[in-house]
Design an enzyme around this catalytic site. Structure first.
Site, PDB file in Angstrom:
ATOM      1  N   ARG A  84       6.400 -25.601 152.732  1.00 52.52           N
ATOM      2  CA  ARG A  84       6.548 -25.994 151.328  1.00 52.52           C
ATOM      3  C   ARG A  84       7.928 -25.655 150.784  1.00 52.52           C
ATOM      4  NH1 ARG A  84       1.542 -24.571 152.580  1.00 52.52           N
ATOM      5  NH2 ARG A  84       1.938 -22.395 152.176  1.00 52.52           N
ATOM      6  N   GLU A 133       0.887 -10.744 156.786  1.00 51.09           N
ATOM      7  CA  GLU A 133      -0.264  -9.982 156.303  1.00 51.09           C
ATOM      8  C   GLU A 133      -1.236  -9.705 157.444  1.00 51.09           C
ATOM      9  OE1 GLU A 133      -3.457 -10.261 152.613  1.00 51.09           O
ATOM     10  OE2 GLU A 133      -1.900 -11.786 152.835  1.00 51.09           O
TER      11      GLU A 133
END
Length: 180
Positions: free
Chosen positions: A63, A100
């Site tokens: 993106r 993460e």
């Protein structure tokens, strides 16, 4: 939140329990599909740098390519794609970074930025900051002057912004969402 931030936030789809239970995924494809919201977001990302000499905009896959390309166009700057390992066809520089849920690698062409060029990093969202910190380190590895990192969305509870600021990088965001 300002009216502008409320308008942007309302153009972003929230998907609960994606990619795993307890996570709310902030999907900007709805913002990108809304001409007014997309234009206003790009204008807001560009505005602080209008009139400045910015050499390159670096966008993180995927993106960040969309937003970064639009910002680069508006600032008359070049665009540098930062991609996952193995996706670029020419000589690259690479860095490992923390996610993460683990570790990954990203790379860019070795000749994408000249030493001393002023670069703005652009992506859709800053969460834990692992990818953005890796991108800043990668850009600095080849001599870029990282002027700022800009994101549409900040998830401040996850601390990514603070990690970038600890590296001396100015961080700009347009809207915040609490939680994950």
């Amino acid at each position: 939140m300002s009216n502008f931030a409320l308008e942007l936030a309302s153009s972003i789809r929230s998907i609960p329990d994606y990619p795993k239970a307890g996570i709310i995924f902030r999907d900007i494809t709805t913002l990108l599909g809304n001409p007014r919201a997309f234009r206003r977001a790009v204008d807001a990302l560009v505005q602080p740098y209008a009139g400045m000499k910015i050499d390159k905009i670096a966008g993180m896959e995927a993106r960040g390519f969309i937003l970064g390309g639009a910002v680069a166009h508006q600032l008359s700057a070049g665009f540098v794609p930062i991609r996952k390992k193995g996706k670029l066809p020419h000589d690259t520089v690479r860095i490992a970074y923390s996610l993460e849920y683990g570790v990954d690698e990203m790379e860019m062409h070795v000749d994408a930025v000249e030493p001393g060029e002023k670069v703005i990093l652009v992506d859709d969202l800053i969460a834990t900051g692992g990818t953005a910190v890796g991108a800043v380190q990668l850009l600095r590895q080849i001599g870029a002057d990282v002027v700022s990192a800009c994101f549409v969305i900040d998830l401040p509870d996850l601390g990514g912004r603070k990690k970038l600021e600890a590296l001396g990088v100015e961080v700009r965001t347009l809207v915040e969402f609490s939680g994950h």
